[in-house]
Design an enzyme around this catalytic site. Structure first.
Site, PDB file in Angstrom:
ATOM      1  N   GLU A 403      59.701  19.558  53.578  1.00 57.59           N
ATOM      2  CA  GLU A 403      60.894  19.451  52.741  1.00 57.59           C
ATOM      3  C   GLU A 403      62.119  19.752  53.595  1.00 57.59           C
ATOM      4  OE1 GLU A 403      60.998  22.192  49.557  1.00 57.59           O
ATOM      5  OE2 GLU A 403      59.012  21.692  48.777  1.00 57.59           O
ATOM      6  N   HIS A 488      53.027  27.978  46.820  1.00 54.89           N
ATOM      7  CA  HIS A 488      52.107  27.017  46.212  1.00 54.89           C
ATOM      8  C   HIS A 488      50.666  27.531  46.207  1.00 54.89           C
ATOM      9  CE1 HIS A 488      55.058  23.699  47.803  1.00 54.89           C
ATOM     10  NE2 HIS A 488      55.546  24.329  46.739  1.00 54.89           N
ATOM     11  N   ASN A 526      54.020  18.948  47.335  1.00 56.03           N
ATOM     12  CA  ASN A 526      54.260  19.941  46.282  1.00 56.03           C
ATOM     13  C   ASN A 526      53.278  19.710  45.145  1.00 56.03           C
ATOM     14  OD1 ASN A 526      56.732  19.037  47.759  1.00 56.03           O
ATOM     15  ND2 ASN A 526      57.495  20.950  46.932  1.00 56.03           N
TER      16      ASN A 526
END
Length: 547
Positions: A403, A488, A526
Site C-alpha cells: 500500500e 491483519h 487486504n
C-alpha cells in the site's frame, strides 16, 4: 470522560434505527421453520442489552465483517438474532462534538483500556510520540501477544471502524493459496460480487486523483514505482468519494482529508455500521448488546448452549454477569478473539470435543511497514487523505503488495510510507497457559524476516533508482522496518480443519466460526473483502441446510 456511546439509560445497548430497509433476502429462501424446537421458547429480538436468563435462537459473538454478514442474512431468512460486542456502540458524540478522536490528538476514545497510546509509528523526527491517556473502552486495541503487536477494532463494526477501507479482491490466480478448499468459481462469480455490493465498494475517480492535493503523496509513490518498473494499481475502497471531493473543496466537515483513520472516521467511510449492520437492524430481527464480553460457551442441559456474558462499564470493570441460552452460536470475534476463546473453552473443558486444529494456522498477512526519505523535489504534501487508494504489486515476482500509505502529520515530511502485505509462510499457534490462566501465541519477531525480504524487493530497487534512503526514525532509534505488528490477523480456527468446509465447528452441532480466523494466515491483499465474501458463502449454506 465524555464520549461514551452507551444508551441514555446506561445499558450499553444499541437502539434500533430505521435505515434503508433492504429486508428482502437475496438467498432465495421462501420460508423457513423456526430455529427453536417446539418444546422450548426463544425470545424475539428486542432493543437494549440482553438480559440474564434470556433465550435466543442465534447468538453472534462479535460485530465485525463475518458476524454482520451472518446477522443480516439470518434476519432476512426470518431468524431472530442477538449480537454481543465487547466494545462500545460508537453512535454518540463526545464533548468535542465528534464521535471519534483525531489521529494526531488521541485521547481515551482512541485505545482499548490503555493508559498510554501504542501508535504504529512510535517515533517521529527522532522523538517518541506516544502519550498518556485516560483508561477507557476506546476504539483501537493494541494487543501485545508476546512476539507481535496485534491491532484490532473495538466497537460495533469491529475492524471496519479503524481500517483504511482498502477493499481488495485477491487476484484469481492467488486464490488457491488463500482458501484451497473453497470453489474459486463460486467465489468470483457470486460471493465476491455480493460482498463488494454489500460493503459499498467503489474506486476513486482517476482524473480527480491526479489533480487533488491530498493525493500528492500517492502520485509520488506512483512515479517512483513506475520508474523502477513496478505495476502501480488503483484499488477499490469503501469511502464515499463524492463526500471526499466535497471535503477537499471545503464544503463539508473534513474527515479523510483531515487525516482521520487510526481511531475512527467521523464522516465519509462506509463502515459496517452504515452497511451490513444498518440493514440488519432495520429488519427488526437483530439486536446488539455493546460492552458485553462472552467468557464461556458450553452445552446446555436442555439443548443449545449456555453462554456466560460479562457486562462492562467504560473503565472495563464488570458490572454484571449474565447467563443466557442460545440454540446456535456463531463465533465472530475476529481472528484473535475467536481463537483465544475457543482455545480456552477446549482446554478448560467447556467444549472438550473441539478438535486439535483449534488455535492453529495463525498468521499476520505478512504485514511489514517502512518509510523512505525522498528528495526535496518530491514533496508528498502536508495535506494527505487518510484513505489509501493504490498499491505497488510485486506479488508474482517478489511476494509483496505494498500500500502507498498516508503519513498524515499535518506537515510536509518529504517521506513516502508503505504497508506491505507479503508472502510470509510462518504460522503461529495459540495455546492455553493453565498456570497463568490465559491464552498465549507463540509468534516470534524473527519470523518477520521473510516479509522484510519480500518488501525489500520493491523498496531497495526504488531507493537505488531514486538515490534515496530508508527512514530510520519511525519505529525506534535507527530502525528501518515496522516488523513488530500486524493490522491483519488471520487464522486460528482454519476452514476445513478446525471446522468443516462451511465453518461448522467439529464436535458440536450448532456452533459456527464465521470470521477471519477461518483464513489460514494470508490473503495476498487486504483481507476484509475475502472475510466478507467467505461469510456470504458460508451463511448461505448454513441457512439452506441447518435452519
Amino acid at each position: 470522560m465524555s464520549g461514551t456511546t452507551t444508551r441514555s439509560d446506561g445499558s450499553g445497548g444499541v437502539s434500533r434505527r430505521r435505515f434503508i430497509a433492504g429486508t428482502s433476502s437475496i438467498l432465495g429462501v421462501a420460508s423457513l421453520a423456526t430455529l427453536a424446537p417446539a418444546t422450548q421458547s426463544y425470545a424475539a429480538a428486542a432493543a437494549g442489552p440482553i438480559g440474564d436468563g434470556a433465550r435466543v435462537p442465534v447468538l453472534i459473538i462479535g460485530t465485525g465483517y463475518g458476524g454482520s454478514v451472518a446477522a443480516l442474512r439470518l434476519a432476512q431468512a426470518g431468524v431472530d438474532v442477538h449480537m454481543v460486542e465487547m466494545g462500545m456502540a460508537w453512535d454518540t458524540p463526545g464533548s468535542d462534538g465528534k464521535i471519534f478522536a483525531h489521529t494526531t490528538s488521541p485521547d481515551g476514545r482512541s485505545y482499548w483500556l490503555r493508559t498510554k497510546t501504542k501508535q504504529p509509528l512510535s517515533n517521529f523526527l527522532g522523538f517518541p510520540i506516544d502519550k498518556d491517556i485516560p483508561r477507557y473502552t476506546g476504539i483501537l486495541d493494541a494487543e501485545d501477544m508476546g512476539g507481535i503487536l496485534v491491532y484490532q477494532g473495538r466497537g460495533v463494526g469491529g475492524g471496519s471502524l479503524v481500517n483504511g477501507g482498502m477493499a481488495v479482491t485477491p487476484k484469481r490466480e492467488n486464490f488457491g493459496a488463500v482458501l484451497p478448499s473453497v470453489n474459486a468459481d463460486e467465489m468470483y462469480s457470486t460471493y465476491y460480487p455480493r460482498a463488494n455490493a454489500g460493503l459499498g465498494v467503489s474506486t476513486i475517480d482517476p482524473a480527480w486523483f491526479d489533480s487533488v492535493d491530498c493525493y500528492q503523496y500517492s502520485r509520488v509513490g506512483r512515479k517512483h514505482a513506475q520508474r523502477s518498473g513496478f505495476p502501480f494499481v488503483f484499488v477499490p475502497g469503501v469511502y464515499d468519494w463524492d463526500y471526499m471531493k466535497q471535503e477537499a473543496a471545503g464544503t463539508v466537515p473534513k474527515s479523510a482529508v483531515a487525516g482521520e483513520i487510526l481511531y475512527g472516521n467521523n464522516y465519509g467511510k462506509k463502515s459496517l455500521q452504515k452497511t451490513y449492520i444498518a440493514k440488519a437492524t432495520a429488519t427488526g430481527k437483530v439486536s446488539i448488546s455493546a460492552l458485553h464480553k462472552v467468557t464461556t460457551v458450553s452445552p446446555a442441559s436442555g439443548g443449545g448452549y449456555t453462554v456466560v456474558i460479562e457486562q462492562l462499564d467504560t473503565s472495563g470493570t464488570t458490572t454484571a454477569t449474565k447467563t443466557v441460552t442460545a440454540q446456535k452460536v456463531f463465533f465472530a470475534a475476529g481472528s484473535v478473539g475467536t481463537s483465544k476463546l475457543l482455545v480456552k473453552l477446549k482446554a478448560t473443558g467447556a467444549l472438550p470435543r473441539l478438535n486439535a486444529e483449534i488455535g492453529k494456522g495463525w498468521g499476520d498477512n505478512g504485514n511489514v511497514m517502512c518509510g523512505r526519505a525522498n528528495h526535496m523535489w518530491d514533496a508528498t504534501g502536508k495535506v494527505q487523505s487518510s484513505i489509501p487508494t493504490a498499491g505497488i504489486d510485486n506479488w508474482a515476482a517478489g511476494g509483496a503488495f505494498a500500500e502507498v500509505a498516508p503519513l498524515p502529520t499535518g506537515i510536509e515530511t518529504y517521506a513516502s510510507f508503505y504497508l506491505s502485505i507479503t508472502k510470509n509462510p510462518n504460522r503461529a499457534a495459540f495455546s492455553w497457559n493453565a498456570a497463568a490462566n490465559k491464552v498465549e501465541l507463540n509468534w516470534q519477531t524473527a519470523w518477520k524476516q521473510p516479509s522484510i525480504d519480500a518488501a525489500k524487493t520493491i523498496f531497495d530497487k526504488i531507493n537505488s533508482k531514486e538515490g534515496t534512503i530508508y527512514r530510520t526514525d519511525l519505529f525506534g532509534t535507527y530502525k528501518i522496518w515496522g516488523d513488530h505488528l500486524t493490522y491483519h490477523p488471520l487464522g486460528g480456527a482454519v476452514l476445513n480443519k478446525a471446522t468443516d468446509n462451511y465453518g461448522r465447528l467439529h464436535g458440536y452441532t450448532g456452533l459456527y466460526v464465521i470470521d477471519g480466523s477461518l483464513i489460514p494466515g494470508n490473503t495476498s491483499v487486504n483481507p476484509f473483502v475475502t472475510i466478507t465474501a467467505l461469510a456470504e458463502r458460508n451463511i448461505e449454506k448454513i441457512i439452506a441446510t441447518d435452519v
